[in-house]
Structures are given as structure tokens and as C-alpha cells.
Design an enzyme around this catalytic site. Structure first.
Site, PDB file in Angstrom:
ATOM      1  N   ASP D   8     -29.196  -9.231  43.143  1.00 39.91           N
ATOM      2  CA  ASP D   8     -30.101  -8.395  43.925  1.00 39.91           C
ATOM      3  C   ASP D   8     -29.846  -8.490  45.435  1.00 39.91           C
ATOM      4  OD1 ASP D   8     -31.086  -8.845  41.332  1.00 39.91           O
ATOM      5  OD2 ASP D   8     -33.129  -8.358  41.907  1.00 39.91           O
ATOM      6  N   GLU D  39     -32.128  -3.119  43.715  1.00 40.73           N
ATOM      7  CA  GLU D  39     -33.564  -2.805  43.676  1.00 40.73           C
ATOM      8  C   GLU D  39     -34.329  -3.279  44.906  1.00 40.73           C
ATOM      9  OE1 GLU D  39     -36.244  -4.602  41.013  1.00 40.73           O
ATOM     10  OE2 GLU D  39     -35.791  -6.599  41.703  1.00 40.73           O
ATOM     11  N   ASN D  40     -33.744  -4.222  45.657  1.00 45.07           N
ATOM     12  CA  ASN D  40     -34.427  -4.710  46.865  1.00 45.07           C
ATOM     13  C   ASN D  40     -33.681  -4.336  48.133  1.00 45.07           C
ATOM     14  OD1 ASN D  40     -34.496  -7.297  44.689  1.00 45.07           O
ATOM     15  ND2 ASN D  40     -36.467  -6.528  45.372  1.00 45.07           N
ATOM     16  N   ASN D  67     -37.393  -3.499  38.329  1.00 41.18           N
ATOM     17  CA  ASN D  67     -38.797  -3.111  38.403  1.00 41.18           C
ATOM     18  C   ASN D  67     -39.163  -2.433  39.725  1.00 41.18           C
ATOM     19  OD1 ASN D  67     -38.196  -5.945  39.072  1.00 41.18           O
ATOM     20  ND2 ASN D  67     -40.313  -6.046  39.748  1.00 41.18           N
ATOM     21  N   HIS D  68     -38.344  -2.619  40.760  1.00 41.80           N
ATOM     22  CA  HIS D  68     -38.672  -1.990  42.045  1.00 41.80           C
ATOM     23  C   HIS D  68     -37.997  -0.629  42.226  1.00 41.80           C
ATOM     24  CE1 HIS D  68     -41.016  -5.300  43.465  1.00 41.80           C
ATOM     25  NE2 HIS D  68     -40.045  -6.157  43.270  1.00 41.80           N
ATOM     26  N   HIS D 150     -32.450  -7.036  33.655  1.00 46.83           N
ATOM     27  CA  HIS D 150     -33.326  -7.414  34.757  1.00 46.83           C
ATOM     28  C   HIS D 150     -34.631  -7.960  34.188  1.00 46.83           C
ATOM     29  CE1 HIS D 150     -34.225  -7.055  39.063  1.00 46.83           C
ATOM     30  NE2 HIS D 150     -35.463  -6.777  38.702  1.00 46.83           N
ATOM     31  N   HIS D 175     -33.139 -10.544  38.689  1.00 48.66           N
ATOM     32  CA  HIS D 175     -34.591 -10.467  38.953  1.00 48.66           C
ATOM     33  C   HIS D 175     -35.207 -11.747  39.507  1.00 48.66           C
ATOM     34  CE1 HIS D 175     -38.795  -9.301  38.779  1.00 48.66           C
ATOM     35  NE2 HIS D 175     -39.058 -10.308  37.994  1.00 48.66           N
ATOM     36  N   HIS D 177     -33.759 -13.877  41.353  1.00 56.02           N
ATOM     37  CA  HIS D 177     -33.162 -14.108  42.663  1.00 56.02           C
ATOM     38  C   HIS D 177     -32.622 -15.527  42.817  1.00 56.02           C
ATOM     39  CE1 HIS D 177     -35.014 -10.446  44.977  1.00 56.02           C
ATOM     40  NE2 HIS D 177     -34.730 -10.138  43.737  1.00 56.02           N
TER      41      HIS D 177
HETATM   42 FE   LIG Z   1     -34.996  -8.246  42.748  1.00 56.18          FE
HETATM   43 FE   LIG Z   2     -36.960  -7.410  40.064  1.00 58.37          FE
END
Ligand SMILES: [Fe+2]
Ligand SMILES: [Fe+2]
Ligand SMILES: [Fe+2]
Ligand SMILES: [Fe+2]
Ligand SMILES: [Fe+2]
Ligand SMILES: [Fe+2]
Ligand SMILES: [Fe+2]
Ligand SMILES: [Fe+2]
Lengths: 257, 257, 257, 257
Positions: D8, D39-40, D67-68, D150, D175, D177
């Protein structure tokens, strides 16, 4: 046609109320069809063949279940044969038993559906899409459809009520073991209540011995849950459904002690 | 002495019901003290100084809060000064504002406590031990204690009722936005209800626009929650408390439309 | 002084690795003090007196625990006497056993602390404030403090590392049963790793038979978890701590098969 | 054929590492295809068109999400057109964008799949059954399949590794991290790691300013999350895949600072 829906029957205490009061209630109210949630009927969690028979013998036509459906291993031995026992339809495909079934009463077809919510619960298949799928499978001859939506979050239950309004006769919630006071007929003719409540020991925490539950909250250590003793209540709703259209005309709560 | 407890006021819709109906309800029922949950008063979540003033002006004596207490950043500007605004007492020590306060009405001291549950919610401090601590701090002169227990799980709320039975005048639940039908006086004299319900738009999902909520459930994508429109309901309970002993004598539900 | 910290020992498989390899590893690396997480030592969950003795006999000095500490009821019979067994310190006051203890090794005092996270876990007391409280109680003579932070969320574990940096010798995570690769010495001298990993059957799902776990995920029905068979791994870290200052100088991972 | 999978990417900090180091790393390791979780990428959560372009320009071939994915509303404007951006495949049918796509590189077809776990996350569709469905759709000509799973819980990720072993080239988790140290080739030829880790500010809590996160844990009040400053790390794995069979031959971790 008048339906009686009974909230989660908890343990012997709940079964005894059913055996003592159900026939009387049915007679007095002129009930034509009785559905009860039985996921806590056996010692607080799950169900056995003998207990299912006990409940049918006491006048229950169909038993619905919930997250505790698999708790008593014995259920795997009879759930495939026992067509009057319905478990949440949104378990993954291949799960034993059925999540919907159609019964005939006084010439009318009555479909009973059981589904489980997912908020704060196990990630089963989407109950909204599952409802669509089940209703698509249904013959248009079946006008009456009763849904027991076994779920925790009030938002998910109310959303299901709106989602199925006009498509089923009733969406009645179970699982919190506390009867709600929001029963109503939604605009398109679906009877709705967030939770029917619990049938079992009143002076308890959702059926369980209150001292044990309090100890658990205070210590955060595991404790063996036991069904409480003392006076028992019966929680239910009765619903009048128009046999021709499947629309609900009336829903009323029962909170008996 | 008669207390009115009002369930979560949601947005302008809920505030309007309060402004239109509260004075009339208070007069008709002879209410002496009014407590309302205001955690959703500002646009669905949180509260502002203006909205708090609006609610006080409409006849509310004390506002309790819940998990949404910090949603409007403005609350940090006035929560320390506004002694009539009570937030959950079991936030960690040092949180702005107070979780308990004592008011005087007609010569009687009235203690209002707000606490939050932890099941399916944030891990605040233990509400059971916090209740012990708060009650220990209280002068024995204060006989009347009203607790708004803002919690999700029915088990945690009922457990709190039993835990405080005989030690406070009332334990009333909020947060699910659905009124429950289990109001009663517990054996040692505490009035109890699992949830008072919601004051705001009826044709909604716990106050929120139902189409938006349904879309969220169906897509699992984020959606901007908006307070629903349409007719509004007022959910409340009134409780009669013996001023000398602090024991509750009666609890009755109000579900107005 | 060199410390060995061993990740969650799972079942007989994990215990056998300890019995076979620990003395050799200790000799080779020159370990002075060995701490192991034993919450899964007995058949996958919990611990018994015999198993604790077995682990001490194999060369473990202190056993830490986690969310499974109470799973084997027998633990209540010996946790008060067995000072070398440490359970999460942030259980509510009054919980049996201790969450911190001080041992002496080669003239140096060694404090071992066990705490549990709360994100996606039970709502125990705040582990951050509990850490403050425990460290305040500690005599300034005790320079070496080793923390086993048993938690699920990476964010909570890393936050604890930063919170205690410079105040303890090491913050090492357990519970996910997967060793992380982020071991380091934080700026103020605290050794940190998000998770030490698992000591037990490698070809498994966190120690459990993989077919059973897969069946559970696929069916969403309960399944009896069994410790997997096959080759076993040992996961650990060793940490060099300056005896005079309590600061860590080195942390290295061990992933043995 | 050698694949690089990057954990990520968090905010500008993470993007800068990519821009500075990626081309060098690719050249040095002889990377043929690069996949990164984005996603981030935009300010800590979500992604924009400009940032996606920035990452593609820096040498990333495919961006996976999590999820983001929907956090920046802008994503709805380009996710349908941008075939190199893959979001979790187990969002309900009808979600914008795709969860799988096939790319061609040096004459070989490379399928990239993104899925999300459900334990401690939103109740998306079952990722195990979704994987079956996606693989059934795939032409037998496509031998190479890379899965970014994820997910939060180590158990769900490891279970997915076993479930797809021998059916895909790699199952790599994202996910948490935090990079895990359990990379391996599973018995049937699938490369596996529980989490690739995070590309962004090292002295942070999973990329976020550590003081803000600590304040949030300590106060349980909402705080605005900000991407941390300071030195940044790059977390990745490279995997060698046999182009003819799709089996993985080697997986190695990269933890660059
Ligand atoms: Fe993430
Ligand atoms: Fe995530
Ligand atoms: Fe139940
Ligand atoms: Fe249930
Ligand atoms: Fe609320
Ligand atoms: Fe709330
Ligand atoms: Fe463990
Ligand atoms: Fe654990």
C-alpha cells in the site's frame, strides 16, 4: 387469514410457555398459522429433533432459526427431512436444510422465509439480493410471504422492511430478544416490526441467567451461559393478511406474562 | 415527580417535533423535568451551541449524548460551560465535558448520568464500574438518579438495568433509534426500558433517508447519509419517581406521530 | 543481556519444537532469559498446570498469555500460585493472576508485562493507561522491562511501540501467529516488532488444520478446530538489552523450521 | 518472468519513494511487471486520476485497491475507463470498475485479481467463491494469475493461500501495512505472503501521524488522520513465475529505506 409469529423460544422455560399457553392464545385470537423462532429452544442455543417435535406438537406450524441454527450437532441429522424447519436462506449454497418453503393452509399457499442480517454478525450472503432471488423463484400463485429477518442492527432490519414493502406480506425481526414497539403496516402493504422479542424467562438477560451475564461483563472472562429460571413471558405478533393479495391489513403485538 | 425522557432527536425534523409538541405534551402529562438525547440533533450527527440552545428553549432541561457527541467540532467550544449537556461518563478521564450532573427541581436534587455501551461500539471504560464510581461520588442527599445508557446490544442494556436496580431511579436505553416494548419497574424500584426510540422522520432508516441506506447496504460503497423528510415521530417515556426514596413508581411509553 | 521471546506455542506440535530445539537455540545464541507466549499451548487454546511445567522444564523462564488465557478452566487452580505465568494486565481489577512480575537474573531485575489490545478484541481496560499505571508502580531500580502486547490490529500495536519507546526495553506483539518483518530499535531505545509469530505446525492456518478452517470460511458453519499436523516451525526474536540502562541494542528475528 | 508487487502506497510520501526508487529497483532486479496497491495513494485514502497517472508514469503497470477504493469520489469518473486499475472483485455485482483484468507482457498473458477479506471488514461477497468464479471465467491460455488479497485477519489470508495453491501464481496480502516474514512457495507452486507491507512514512502508525493516532487511542475521540512526515520506506516482494506453467519458483521480500 391470521398469522401468529412468536419470538425466539429460549430453553425449557420458553417451551413450557408454548405448551401451556399457545393453544389457548390461538383459539382466542383465531390464529390460522403459527411460526416461531426456535434457534434457542434447546438449552438456550440450537435445536434437537425431539424439541422440534415438541414444538410442532404444541401447535407451531413452522420453526424458523437464526445464527444458532447449527449449535446442536444433531440438527444435521434431521434438517434435510424436516421441511417445517427453516434456516437462514443466505447461508452459502450447499448448506443443509432450506431457507424458504411453501405450505398450504385453508386453500392458500403460505411461503415462509428466514434470513440473517450481517451487521455485527457472520458474513453470510447478501440478504437483500437473496430475498430478490427467492422471490423470483416463487410461483406468482403464492401471494402470502412471511419473512423472519434474524438480525442485530436496527438499521439493517428497517432497511429490509422498506426493501420488501409491497413484495411480501410481512417482515418481522428476531434476534435481539427484546420486543420493539414500532409495529406498523408499511405504505405498500407489508407488516413490519423490528423485533418480535423473546419467549422465555423474563427476569434474565435475553433469556440467560442475569448473574452469570453480569459476571461476564464485569470480568470479561468466559462464563457458562445458563437459561434463567423464574416467570416466563411470551412475545409474539399476530398479522392479518388478505389471502387474495397477500397484503397485510393489521399487525398487533402480544407481550404475555 | 414526573420525568420525560425523549429518544434521540434527529436533525431539523426531530427538532421541529420538539418545538411543536413538547410544551403541549409536558402540560398534558404534568411533566416536571425533561431529558432528551441530542446526539443526532445537528444534521443527523452531533450538536452545536445554537441547536442546544434551541432545544433548551423548547423546554428540554438536560441533553444527553452518545457515540456521536464529538461529531460537530463546535461542541469542544461550549461543552465545558454548558452544564446541562451531559456526554457519556465512561470516556477516558480528561475528556471535555461531564458525564453526570445534579440539578435541582422543586426542592429535589436530580442526578442525570449518561453512559455508553461497549458491545459493537468503541472500547470506552467499563460502564458498570463507571456507574459504581459515579454513584459513590454522589451525596446521599441525592435520591433521584436518571441514567441514559446509550448502547447497541440488548444484552448489555438489560444487564445494566439489573446492575443498577434499586440504586438509581431509571435506566433508559438509547442509540438503536427503535422504541422497545419492555418498559417495566424492576423488582428493587428502578424504571427500565431497553430503548426509548427516536424523535425524527418516521419513514426512514433510523432517521436517515431510506433510499440512501438501501443503496449503501446493496452496494457496500460509502454514501452520504441525509436526514429523511416526511412525517416525524416523537418517542419518549415518562416516569414517576418518589421524591423521598428515588424509587420509580411508573413508566409509560409515548409513541407520537 | 540477551532475551529470547517466542511466539504463540500451539498445541503438542509447538511444545515438541520447544522441547527439541530450545536448549540448543539458547546455547548457540547465548540466551540469558526466555519468555514464550503460551495461550495456545494446551490443545490449541489455553494452558494447564502440566503443560506450563513442561514448558518451564524445557527452558522457558516466563510464560505470557492472551485472549485465550481462561480457556482451560484448570488455569484458575494455579494461576495465583504460578508467578512465572503472566496474563494480560488490562483485565478488570480482581482478575486472578498477575499481569506483570519482576524476576532476577544474573543480578539484574527483569520486569515482564503482558497486555491485550482492544481493536477487534474484547473491551478490556485501556492498555495505554494500564501501561502507564504499571510503570509508575515499578521501582526505579528495575531497568529492564519486556512487554508482550497481544493484539490484532497493526495500528494498535505500532501505537503501543511509540507510546512506550524509551520507557521499556521491548514491545513485542503476539496474537496474529504470523511473524512480521518490521523489527527495529525505535529512536529512544525500545526494541519493537509487530508480531513474533507462531511456534507450531507450519502447514496450517495459524496452527489449525487448514481443511477445517477452509470449510468454516466456505460454509460459515461452526467447525471443531484441531491443531494441524506436519512439520513445525519456531518463531522468535532475540533482543540484546543494556543491563544498566534497560535500552535495547539489537533485535533479530528467528524463523526456524 | 519476474513480478514486483508493492505494498500500500501511502500519500505523497509513498508516491515520492516510488518516483525516486522504482525505476532503479526494476532495473537492478530485472522486473518485468509491476503491481502496486494504491488504495491509500491520495492523501492517505483513495485515489484520483492524476495520482493514478503519476504512478503509471513512474513505472507501475497495474494498481490494485482495497477497502478505501471509493474514498475519493473522483474515482467514479475514471474507474470504468482505466483498465489498469483493479478494485476488489467481491464487491456486489454492478460495482463500477473491474476486479480482474488480463494484460500481455512479453508474449505472456498476466491476470491480476484484487479481492477483499471480510473478517473485521465489510460484508462483501465471499472471496473464496468469487475466486472460483473468476478462475472459471479465465481462458486456459492464461497461465499467470497474481492475486492481491486485501484483508485484515491473518487466518483469512492464509486460508486463501491454501485455497488457491496450485491454481494461481501468487496470493499476496495487503491492508495491515506491516510486512510479514512468512513468504514462501506453497507445495503446489503458489507464491504466498500474508502482507507485503506499506510504502510510505516509516516513523508513523501504518502511514498516519503517530501523535494523532495515539491521541485517538487515548481519548477515543475522532481525530483527523494525517499522513506522517519523515523518512519513507518501500515494501515489496518480487516473484519469479514460470511463464509456461504459471507456477512460482521464487518469492523474496524487499524492505527498503
Ligand atoms: Fe491500505
Ligand atoms: Fe485497506
Ligand atoms: Fe435468539
Ligand atoms: Fe440469534
Ligand atoms: Fe442516535
Ligand atoms: Fe448513537
Ligand atoms: Fe495465539
Ligand atoms: Fe490470541
Amino acid at each position: 387469514m391470521r398469522f401468529l409469529l412468536i419470538g425466539d423460544i429460549v430453553g425449557r422455560s420458553g417451551r413450557n410457555v408454548i405448551k401451556e399457553d399457545l393453544s389457548h392464545i390461538k383459539r382466542e385470537l383465531g390464529i390460522n398459522f403459527t411460526i416461531a423462532n426456535g434457534e434457542n429452544a434447546a438449552g438456550g442455543n440450537g435445536i434437537t429433533r425431539d424439541i422440534a417435535r415438541e414444538l410442532f406438537a404444541a401447535g407451531i406450524d413452522v420453526i424458523t432459526m437464526g445464527n444458532h441454527v447449527w449449535n446442536k450437532k444433531e440438527v444435521y441429522n434431521f434438517i434435510e427431512q424436516e421441511t417445517r424447519l427453516i434456516r437462514p436462506a443466505n447461508y452459502p449454497p450447499g448448506a443443509p436444510g432450506a431457507g424458504m418453503n411453501v405450505f398450504v393452509r385453508e386453500g392458500a399457499a403460505v411461503c415462509v422465509i428466514n434470513m440473517s442480517g450481517r451487521v455485527y454478525m457472520s458474513p453470510l450472503d447478501c440478504p437483500f439480493r437473496k430475498a430478490d432471488e427467492l422471490l423470483r423463484q416463487l410461483s406468482p400463485d403464492v401471494k402470502i410471504v412471511i419473512v423472519d429477518f434474524h438480525a442485530e442492527a436496527s438499521s439493517e432490519k428497517i432497511a429490509m422492511g422498506w426493501y420488501l414493502d409491497g413484495r411480501v406480506s410481512a417482515v418481522c425481526g428476531t434476534h435481539t430478544h427484546v420486543q420493539t414497539a414500532d409495529e406498523r403496516i408499511l405504505p405498500e402493504g407489508t407488516a413490519y416490526i423490528t423485533d418480535i422479542g423473546m419467549t422465555g424467562p423474563r427476569d434474565s438477560v435475553i433469556g440467560v441467567d442475569k448473574d452469570v451475564v453480569l459476571e461476564k461483563f464485569l470480568t470479561q472472562q468466559p462464563r457458562r451461559m445458563e437459561v434463567a429460571s423464574g416467570p416466563a413471558q411470551l412475545n409474539a405478533v399476530y398479522i392479518d393478511v388478505d389471502t387474495d393479495t397477500g397484503r397485510a391489513k393489521k399487525i398487533e403485538r402480544i407481550f404475555n406474562l
